[in-house]
Motif scaffolding. Sequence first.
Motif, PDB file in Angstrom:
ATOM      1  N   ALA A 170      14.354  65.246  19.010  1.00 33.49           N
ATOM      2  CA  ALA A 170      13.619  65.201  17.739  1.00 33.49           C
ATOM      3  C   ALA A 170      13.406  63.766  17.273  1.00 33.49           C
ATOM      4  O   ALA A 170      12.304  63.371  16.872  1.00 33.49           O
ATOM      5  CB  ALA A 170      14.368  66.008  16.685  1.00 33.49           C
ATOM      6  N   TYR A 171      14.477  62.980  17.319  1.00 38.70           N
ATOM      7  CA  TYR A 171      14.420  61.572  16.888  1.00 38.70           C
ATOM      8  C   TYR A 171      13.417  60.783  17.723  1.00 38.70           C
ATOM      9  O   TYR A 171      12.561  60.078  17.195  1.00 38.70           O
ATOM     10  CB  TYR A 171      15.818  60.968  16.999  1.00 38.70           C
ATOM     11  CG  TYR A 171      15.888  59.464  17.066  1.00 38.70           C
ATOM     12  CD1 TYR A 171      15.732  58.688  15.920  1.00 38.70           C
ATOM     13  CD2 TYR A 171      16.141  58.800  18.275  1.00 38.70           C
ATOM     14  CE1 TYR A 171      15.812  57.301  15.987  1.00 38.70           C
ATOM     15  CE2 TYR A 171      16.220  57.420  18.350  1.00 38.70           C
ATOM     16  CZ  TYR A 171      16.049  56.667  17.203  1.00 38.70           C
ATOM     17  OH  TYR A 171      16.117  55.306  17.278  1.00 38.70           O
ATOM     18  N   SER A 186      10.971  61.848  19.393  1.00 36.46           N
ATOM     19  CA  SER A 186       9.605  62.334  19.196  1.00 36.46           C
ATOM     20  C   SER A 186       9.081  62.011  17.800  1.00 36.46           C
ATOM     21  O   SER A 186       7.915  62.281  17.513  1.00 36.46           O
ATOM     22  CB  SER A 186       9.559  63.861  19.425  1.00 36.46           C
ATOM     23  OG  SER A 186       9.974  64.175  20.744  1.00 36.46           O
ATOM     24  N   GLY A 187       9.911  61.462  16.940  1.00 37.54           N
ATOM     25  CA  GLY A 187       9.463  61.124  15.587  1.00 37.54           C
ATOM     26  C   GLY A 187       9.261  62.341  14.697  1.00 37.54           C
ATOM     27  O   GLY A 187       8.511  62.271  13.722  1.00 37.54           O
ATOM     28  N   PHE A 188       9.948  63.431  14.994  1.00 38.76           N
ATOM     29  CA  PHE A 188       9.745  64.664  14.225  1.00 38.76           C
ATOM     30  C   PHE A 188      10.512  64.612  12.904  1.00 38.76           C
ATOM     31  O   PHE A 188      11.718  64.355  12.894  1.00 38.76           O
ATOM     32  CB  PHE A 188      10.219  65.883  15.023  1.00 38.76           C
ATOM     33  CG  PHE A 188       9.385  66.192  16.239  1.00 38.76           C
ATOM     34  CD1 PHE A 188       8.052  65.812  16.314  1.00 38.76           C
ATOM     35  CD2 PHE A 188       9.930  66.885  17.308  1.00 38.76           C
ATOM     36  CE1 PHE A 188       7.276  66.115  17.442  1.00 38.76           C
ATOM     37  CE2 PHE A 188       9.173  67.195  18.438  1.00 38.76           C
ATOM     38  CZ  PHE A 188       7.841  66.800  18.508  1.00 38.76           C
ATOM     39  N   ARG A 189       9.841  64.911  11.819  1.00 43.64           N
ATOM     40  CA  ARG A 189      10.474  65.018  10.502  1.00 43.64           C
ATOM     41  C   ARG A 189      10.368  66.435   9.949  1.00 43.64           C
ATOM     42  O   ARG A 189      11.230  66.881   9.215  1.00 43.64           O
ATOM     43  CB  ARG A 189       9.792  64.081   9.495  1.00 43.64           C
ATOM     44  CG  ARG A 189       9.767  62.633   9.911  1.00 43.64           C
ATOM     45  CD  ARG A 189       9.019  61.798   8.877  1.00 43.64           C
ATOM     46  NE  ARG A 189       8.816  60.446   9.348  1.00 43.64           N
ATOM     47  CZ  ARG A 189       8.803  59.370   8.570  1.00 43.64           C
ATOM     48  NH1 ARG A 189       8.960  59.480   7.264  1.00 43.64           N
ATOM     49  NH2 ARG A 189       8.619  58.174   9.072  1.00 43.64           N
ATOM     50  N   GLN A 190       9.272  67.116  10.253  1.00 45.69           N
ATOM     51  CA  GLN A 190       9.071  68.465   9.721  1.00 45.69           C
ATOM     52  C   GLN A 190      10.113  69.413  10.302  1.00 45.69           C
ATOM     53  O   GLN A 190      10.414  69.373  11.494  1.00 45.69           O
ATOM     54  CB  GLN A 190       7.675  69.000  10.080  1.00 45.69           C
ATOM     55  CG  GLN A 190       6.561  68.523   9.162  1.00 45.69           C
ATOM     56  CD  GLN A 190       6.028  67.171   9.569  1.00 45.69           C
ATOM     57  OE1 GLN A 190       6.440  66.633  10.585  1.00 45.69           O
ATOM     58  NE2 GLN A 190       5.121  66.617   8.782  1.00 45.69           N
ATOM     59  N   ASP A 191      10.589  70.301   9.452  1.00 45.59           N
ATOM     60  CA  ASP A 191      11.617  71.246   9.882  1.00 45.59           C
ATOM     61  C   ASP A 191      11.159  72.095  11.060  1.00 45.59           C
ATOM     62  O   ASP A 191      11.951  72.407  11.958  1.00 45.59           O
ATOM     63  CB  ASP A 191      12.036  72.145   8.713  1.00 45.59           C
ATOM     64  CG  ASP A 191      12.715  71.326   7.631  1.00 45.59           C
ATOM     65  OD1 ASP A 191      12.013  70.559   6.934  1.00 45.59           O
ATOM     66  OD2 ASP A 191      13.935  71.439   7.499  1.00 45.59           O
ATOM     67  N   VAL A 226      11.636  69.993  14.202  1.00 45.59           N
ATOM     68  CA  VAL A 226      13.057  69.876  14.559  1.00 45.59           C
ATOM     69  C   VAL A 226      13.529  71.221  15.123  1.00 45.59           C
ATOM     70  O   VAL A 226      14.241  71.283  16.136  1.00 45.59           O
ATOM     71  CB  VAL A 226      13.894  69.455  13.336  1.00 45.59           C
ATOM     72  CG1 VAL A 226      15.386  69.439  13.691  1.00 45.59           C
ATOM     73  CG2 VAL A 226      13.453  68.081  12.829  1.00 45.59           C
ATOM     74  N   THR A 284      20.705  74.523   6.924  1.00 43.69           N
ATOM     75  CA  THR A 284      19.533  74.968   7.684  1.00 43.69           C
ATOM     76  C   THR A 284      19.691  74.439   9.099  1.00 43.69           C
ATOM     77  O   THR A 284      20.580  73.617   9.371  1.00 43.69           O
ATOM     78  CB  THR A 284      18.220  74.390   7.120  1.00 43.69           C
ATOM     79  OG1 THR A 284      18.189  72.987   7.397  1.00 43.69           O
ATOM     80  CG2 THR A 284      18.106  74.596   5.613  1.00 43.69           C
ATOM     81  N   THR A 327      17.736  72.366  10.561  1.00 38.99           N
ATOM     82  CA  THR A 327      17.504  70.916  10.555  1.00 38.99           C
ATOM     83  C   THR A 327      18.766  70.178  10.129  1.00 38.99           C
ATOM     84  O   THR A 327      19.159  69.179  10.744  1.00 38.99           O
ATOM     85  CB  THR A 327      16.359  70.532   9.606  1.00 38.99           C
ATOM     86  OG1 THR A 327      15.186  71.248   9.979  1.00 38.99           O
ATOM     87  CG2 THR A 327      16.059  69.045   9.684  1.00 38.99           C
ATOM     88  N   ALA A 328      19.400  70.662   9.073  1.00 35.99           N
ATOM     89  CA  ALA A 328      20.637  70.023   8.616  1.00 35.99           C
ATOM     90  C   ALA A 328      21.695  70.062   9.708  1.00 35.99           C
ATOM     91  O   ALA A 328      22.430  69.088   9.921  1.00 35.99           O
ATOM     92  CB  ALA A 328      21.140  70.706   7.353  1.00 35.99           C
TER      93      ALA A 328
END
Lengths: 398, 398
Positions: free
Chosen positions: B323-324, B326-331, B334, B370, B372-373
């Motif tokens: 995720a990191y 790939s620059g993913f921020r949206q839940d 992730v 969640t 993501t968390a």
Amino acid sequence: MTGDLLIRSVRPWPDSPDAPAVDVLCADGALASFGPALQAPPGVPVVDGRGGVLLPSFADVHAHLDSNRLGLPFRPHTAGPGLADLVENDRRHWRTAERGVAERATHALGRTIAAGATLVRSHAQVDVDSGLDRLEGVLAAREAHADRAAVEVVAFPQCGVLREKGTADLLEAALLAGADLVGGLDPAGYDRDPVRHLDVVFGLADKHQRGVDVHLHDAGSLGAFQVELICERVAALDMRGRVTVSHAFALSTVDSDRQRELVELLAAHDVAVTTVAPGAREPLPLRRLRREGVRLGLGQDGMRDYWSPYGNGDMLDRAWQLAYRSGFRQDELVGMCVDIATRGGASVLGVPHGLTEGSPADLVVVPGDTVTAAVMDRAPRTLVVRAGRVVAAGGELV
Amino acid sequence: MTGDLLIRSVRPWPDSPDAPAVDVLCADGALASFGPALQAPPGVPVVDGRGGVLLPSFADVHAHLDSNRLGLPFRPHTAGPGLADLVENDRRHWRTAERGVAERATHALGRTIAAGATLVRSHAQVDVDSGLDRLEGVLAAREAHADRAAVEVVAFPQCGVLREKGTADLLEAALLAGADLVGGLDPAGYDRDPVRHLDVVFGLADKHQRGVDVHLHDAGSLGAFQVELICERVAALDMRGRVTVSHAFALSTVDSDRQRELVELLAAHDVAVTTVAPGAREPLPLRRLRREGVRLGLGQDGMRDYWSPYGNGDMLDRAWQLAYRSGFRQDELVGMCVDIATRGGASVLGVPHGLTEGSPADLVVVPGDTVTAAVMDRAPRTLVVRAGRVVAAGGELV
């Protein structure tokens, strides 16, 4: 407040894993001596380093202490892509956090210290929506942890300097209210007028004799142009050693010849650079920057905030990210990342830092056979010492 | 061995953080029912999920269990750059580890299971230097954890198929000794003869009716050409659904049109792809691969070995890396990484996996509001369940 302290059984970096552990005596907040079986002077507290690696403490030189939800219920990411939407999304949400800025910033700074950082530069958003509210929260956090960390605060125009009338006056008010440096943000890409933006920022810095730290996400030739504009102002105002370019994506998005020109330009003007080791951006040319003598530090950025779910206050985890993202396997390169996260950051702040006798006793002890092993494991810190006093142990503040 | 189990208080992904926790009943190794306050049938053990997120267990589909020094004293990295030097450096060192391959592989597999993976595909190096020694170590690890995880083993020609006489015979011997699949390695870039290399690999697979998993670091048009060669053999030998391309750097190093062609080719031949989320390589086009229906899984690669200091057996940490990087921020993005690390990997292995009733009760419970968390915190796993039996709790094997 400074202290005396005897730390038993640590292996000062870069000793080999086979080197015997030594004791370290701190006196009056500074490193006094290293050696086997040192005697604690009467009344001096003694703590156990458990054979861990001794490092200079971490320096988080790009934090946003006003922007985090550490310790609060997780909220899904609600921003769309692009800086403008991130800015507006934050504006819509930050006031509805379960705790105010001061409480959140104090908690985040505490987590940062517990993970081994005693030197911090934090941005604090200043804009016409939030006024000085967020700055005051960061200043309160600094005050709350005054004995545990040295914190510089940047008055940061997160919404641009020019886009919203009144921002420049607020930046000046922030400097008078306790901010140490003036910030900037993508003078071209976000504020749409690089010359006027930088003239406002550097004008305030010159008037109040403060440093400057500019967020520069603008990449390629547009970013490179703004590096030149910044250096021109450093020369004109005699601000060598007092200016930082944060992110500096331009450096890794131009060709190698242009990159060399820019790095030499930064070195010639003694302009520092900070990175947060972003995952999806090309890494900065770390080795070239250091070879040319550019002061280079690492930071956490926002932590689990309305911008991004990443970040936890742990600069050792961030050093891991810098090494991982750069593809470093050799121990000396992983160690370079730790050096950027410790002494490099201190050089950005302009303060002495290191493991030589006489250096400030700002230290962290990390479990691990070697510094590379410590980076890979990212285990809770055994001890964190600020000015000769233990401020955290076992990953928690004391 | 399968079991019955009642897990109290978990929140099955992708429920919202506000959804009430439920209980989950596993019967005869499968998910039987979800609901509030379920009654445990007589004699069925009950465990507490502590309100954590319930996920299908992780699937590590690109491990090298024979290549790790987890739990041993750290050794500095001694290899130079380039695949050939990494191969030779490993040859110089692996035999002098403080513990043999079986013990190290068993330990690493145990760490992997304790971190939540119950489905594993491991490569085992087969070459004229080590013979079948390393394969036997991996097979011993599989046997040691037979009740805790399903492990597929690839006979992996780490030193090429063609470069050293006798390797092809050893690969065949490995298949007869217990390896499940035939591996390959950069047929052009390393072995210098892509057609003959692939003909040997696919010839063995066809003769023994086994699957194939090819390491393909070769990038750009050379890598793309080999993807085509692989798909040609899949069609000729009717091996749809039984072939994997690992790493597949070609996919992220060609232009978008060529990338689409390759992804469509993989989908048409039902060839799976695995990644290990390398830090310094361009990430694979995860969304395009999934949109086109390509089976896509995640793996740990080697772990703290003679190749690299990274890796710890923790697939949640690896999902964070994916995720990191790939620059993913949206839940949802992730979450997609978690899906790749769980159900995606199972699809590579061709086994059913999920949280629907009737699915195998291979589960992991992770602390977090969640998913993501949970990914961001990477806390020790509350529970790991294999076939309805608890195999790890609190980050340790039980």
